[in-house]
Design an enzyme around this catalytic site. Structure first.
Site, PDB file in Angstrom:
ATOM      1  N   LYS A  67      11.723  52.375  -2.557  1.00 13.44           N
ATOM      2  CA  LYS A  67      11.431  53.328  -3.628  1.00 13.44           C
ATOM      3  C   LYS A  67      12.762  53.831  -4.180  1.00 13.44           C
ATOM      4  O   LYS A  67      13.808  53.712  -3.525  1.00 13.44           O
ATOM      5  CB  LYS A  67      10.579  54.493  -3.109  1.00 13.44           C
ATOM      6  CG  LYS A  67      11.214  55.277  -1.961  1.00 13.44           C
ATOM      7  CD  LYS A  67      10.265  56.371  -1.474  1.00 13.44           C
ATOM      8  CE  LYS A  67      10.862  57.125  -0.289  1.00 13.44           C
ATOM      9  NZ  LYS A  67       9.958  58.176   0.211  1.00 13.44           N
TER      10      LYS A  67
ATOM     11  N   THR B 127       5.223  55.101   1.258  1.00 14.74           N
ATOM     12  CA  THR B 127       5.058  56.153   0.259  1.00 14.74           C
ATOM     13  C   THR B 127       3.852  55.781  -0.595  1.00 14.74           C
ATOM     14  O   THR B 127       3.744  54.629  -1.031  1.00 14.74           O
ATOM     15  CB  THR B 127       6.334  56.268  -0.596  1.00 14.74           C
ATOM     16  OG1 THR B 127       7.444  56.547   0.284  1.00 14.74           O
ATOM     17  CG2 THR B 127       6.232  57.388  -1.612  1.00 14.74           C
TER      18      THR B 127
ATOM     19  N   ASP C 202      18.077  54.445   4.263  1.00 10.90           N
ATOM     20  CA  ASP C 202      16.884  54.956   4.941  1.00 10.90           C
ATOM     21  C   ASP C 202      16.067  53.843   5.588  1.00 10.90           C
ATOM     22  O   ASP C 202      15.148  53.289   4.986  1.00 10.90           O
ATOM     23  CB  ASP C 202      16.005  55.763   3.984  1.00 10.90           C
ATOM     24  CG  ASP C 202      15.026  56.646   4.758  1.00 10.90           C
ATOM     25  OD1 ASP C 202      14.811  56.390   5.957  1.00 10.90           O
ATOM     26  OD2 ASP C 202      14.486  57.599   4.171  1.00 10.90           O
TER      27      ASP C 202
ATOM     28  N   ASP D 229       9.582  50.648   2.928  1.00 13.24           N
ATOM     29  CA  ASP D 229       9.650  51.930   2.214  1.00 13.24           C
ATOM     30  C   ASP D 229      10.565  51.855   0.991  1.00 13.24           C
ATOM     31  O   ASP D 229      11.341  52.767   0.726  1.00 13.24           O
ATOM     32  CB  ASP D 229      10.109  53.035   3.164  1.00 13.24           C
ATOM     33  CG  ASP D 229       9.782  54.430   2.625  1.00 13.24           C
ATOM     34  OD1 ASP D 229       8.791  54.553   1.876  1.00 13.24           O
ATOM     35  OD2 ASP D 229      10.509  55.376   2.947  1.00 13.24           O
TER      36      ASP D 229
ATOM     37  N   ASN E  14      15.345  55.808  -2.092  1.00 11.35           N
ATOM     38  CA  ASN E  14      16.056  55.144  -1.001  1.00 11.35           C
ATOM     39  C   ASN E  14      17.105  54.151  -1.490  1.00 11.35           C
ATOM     40  O   ASN E  14      17.583  53.313  -0.728  1.00 11.35           O
ATOM     41  CB  ASN E  14      15.064  54.423  -0.080  1.00 11.35           C
ATOM     42  CG  ASN E  14      14.257  55.398   0.752  1.00 11.35           C
ATOM     43  OD1 ASN E  14      14.600  56.571   0.858  1.00 11.35           O
ATOM     44  ND2 ASN E  14      13.171  54.929   1.345  1.00 11.35           N
TER      45      ASN E  14
END
Length: 569
Positions: free
Chosen positions: A355, A391, A371, A353, A358
């Protein structure tokens, strides 16, 4: 964990989750625009690969119980102002509420302090826990005095960093960057011999002069933590499971981020495994670019994670404000992220994840990955998983196709993130999610005219659709060897000896100006949870949640073995 606890695609079985042929749903990201292809220039060398393997040898280690590290910053001498730097005007005031509070002088009495905002200040960091201390109004620019004592919670081994800065006449620029001048810094490896005081003058690196520092390690009574051990200061994020608050630990006055989650909500949304995975990863990993877990505890109705409070703001916040970054700044962030992901992969963890939301920036501008709720554990090099999560704009082709994926999926998202940093948008972004998925699978990779050629080649390698041909499929060293990173000294980078190209404007450890006022204006409180009637079986799933472990002392500094108590230059 982005402090916003942002919503992402829930992990489900891919076959029933994608629905590429169903009606398109609209998806708005916020600010950005661009697209993708393959080909990689892999500068692999047997010598570098061998060296990388040697660098990963198991370090020497010693076990130490949780305790307290007492650090006293006394004074510096013979500092020099960088040429061309215009210091802040004498007597310029600063909000006293932002300054570090007076601490004990060792005898239990509070020390009265008269701060001089125009003199050098020092940022002290231990295990990502940072404080900012202004000089006393009794010294000079060249020979500042702080005479300040701070106590840090020791839950695992970490080096102590001290960096000295001088505010400029314009401390905060329009792009939110601190204009403060770096005067030099040191990094120390504390001695964990109980009640042994070290007192030494240490030469600064990156500047001239010396800094006098005292350190003393003391064991701590390992009593179970509860919410009463913390003073609630601000709300900095909220989500469906709970919220994140800025808190002060009452016994040491250190500032932390306290993430609270309601057990009933976690259970009802089938998120128990994700939540336990996040805690497991945070407890295992010790990396300079990953937000560390300090403690975890629970009540009958809630779970609590206590993490370092990193308050330079989300990378998303800075990227959204500036539109895009220059190539060097993007390279610096990607290099630190590469080290963080490499560390996770060595623990057989896929991040899944990556991005901007985070990724946090600390006081000095280094990144901190957070995260870990979507991590996949126990993934050896060739292991595959088929679950659908992440995402939308960062999803890799193999994930969308349901072919199963390995750790290599993280290198795709690293490429997407680099592209977004340089251009302002992910490569295949579209407001319609299904159209974006089609672009990820089919559209060629296109670049704006002004992109650096080495960056293009790196992106082409990372964004290769076939995972077995993707740059990084043979390990992180393949990516490190790419010409794009030729000017990166990886050993210095890992030791945080390279000054970041951007320093956020942060006034103190409790400064929340880089957070959304929607949250910070809310009154912080630990809400009462109504009886959720969780069965004993369900409660048992959280049995090992509480965490306050002994520390394994890693006496290695990247490659070289460093004796505890020594100075790292």
């Amino acid at each position: 964990m982005s402090w916003k606890l942002t919503k992402k695609l829930k992990e489900t079985h891919l076959a029933s989750a994608i629905g590429l042929n169903s009606g398109g749903s609209s998806f708005t990201r916020g600010l950005k625009n661009s697209t993708l292809s393959s080909t990689s220039s892999r500068k692999s060398s047997d010598e570098k690969s061998r060296k990388s393997s040697e660098d990963k040898r198991s370090p020497q280690s010693t076990v130490v119980q949780p305790g307290l590290l007492q650090v006293t910053i006394i004074e510096a001498r013979n500092l020099k102002l960088p040429s061309g730097h215009v210091p802040a005007n004498y007597g310029v005031s600063i909000d006293n509420s932002l300054l570090a509070p007076p601490l004990s002088n060792g005898s239990g009495h509070a020390r009265s302090r008269s701060h001089a905002w125009w003199l050098p200040y020092i940022v002290v960091e231990f295990d990502k826990n940072e404080i900012l201390v202004d000089a006393l109004n009794t010294a000079s620019l060249e020979n500042p005095c702080w005479d300040y004592q701070a106590t840090f919670d020791v839950s695992r081994y970490s080096k102590l960093s001290l960096n000295i800065y001088l505010r400029s006449s314009s401390s905060r620029s329009r792009n939110g960057m601190g204009n403060d001048a770096f005067l030099g810094g040191i990094k120390l490896s504390p001695s964990f011999i109980v009640n042994k005081l070290t007192d030494e003058w240490v030469p600064l690196h990156g500047g001239s002069g010396e800094l006098r520092v005292q350190m003393l390690y003391k064991p701590n009574q390992s009593t179970p933590l509860t919410i009463d051990a913390f003073e609630l200061l601000k709300v900095v994020g909220k989500g469906s499971f709970g919220k994140v608050m800025q808190v002060r630990k009452r016994d040491t006055s250190r500032i932390y981020a306290l993430k609270t989650m309601k057990k009933a909500h976690i259970v009802s949304r089938s998120e128990v495994d994700h939540t336990l995975a996040e805690r497991t990863v945070l407890a295992q990993v010790n990396n300079p670019f990953i937000v560390p877990l300090k403690f975890s505890f629970q009540s009958p109705g809630k779970l609590y994670l206590v993490l370092a409070f990193v308050n330079g703001g989300e990378l998303f916040h800075h990227l959204q404000r500036e539109g895009c970054f220059d190539t060097y700044r993007a390279k610096f962030y990607i290099a630190e992220l590469l080290v963080a992901l490499e560390c996770l992969h060595e623990f057989n963890v896929i991040y899944r994840d990556l991005k901007p939301e985070n990724i946090l920036l600390d006081y000095t501008g280094h990144i901190a990955l957070c995260d870990f709720g979507l991590c996949k554990l126990n993934m050896a090099k060739t292991d595959r998983t088929n679950t659908f999560c992440g995402t939308p704009e960062y999803l890799a082709p193999e994930l969308l196709l349901g072919h199963g994926y390995t750790k290599v999926v993280d290198w795709w998202t690293l490429g997407v993130l680099l592209y977004e940093m340089i251009t302002g948008l992910p490569p295949f972004y579209d407001e319609n999610i299904n159209e974006m998925y089609r672009k990820i699978l089919q559209d060629p990779l296109r670049f704006p005219d002004n992109i650096d050629e080495k960056a293009k080649d790196l992106l082409s390698g990372l964004l290769t659709r076939a995972p077995e041909k993707r740059l990084g499929s043979g390990g992180a060293q393949e990516i490190k060897n790419h010409p794009f990173f030729d000017d990166i000294d990886w050993k210095k980078l890992c030791a945080k000896k390279i000054q970041p190209p951007f320093k956020p404007s942060v006034e103190s450890a409790i400064d929340t100006s880089n957070f959304d006022s929607e949250f910070t204006s809310e009154i912080p409180m630990d809400s009462v949870v109504a009886d959720s009637h969780l069965s004993e079986t369900v409660q048992q799933r959280f049995a090992n949640w509480s965490y306050q472990r002994p520390t394994t002392i890693d006496t290695s500094d990247d490659i070289n073995t460093i004796a505890p108590g020594s100075v790292i230059r």
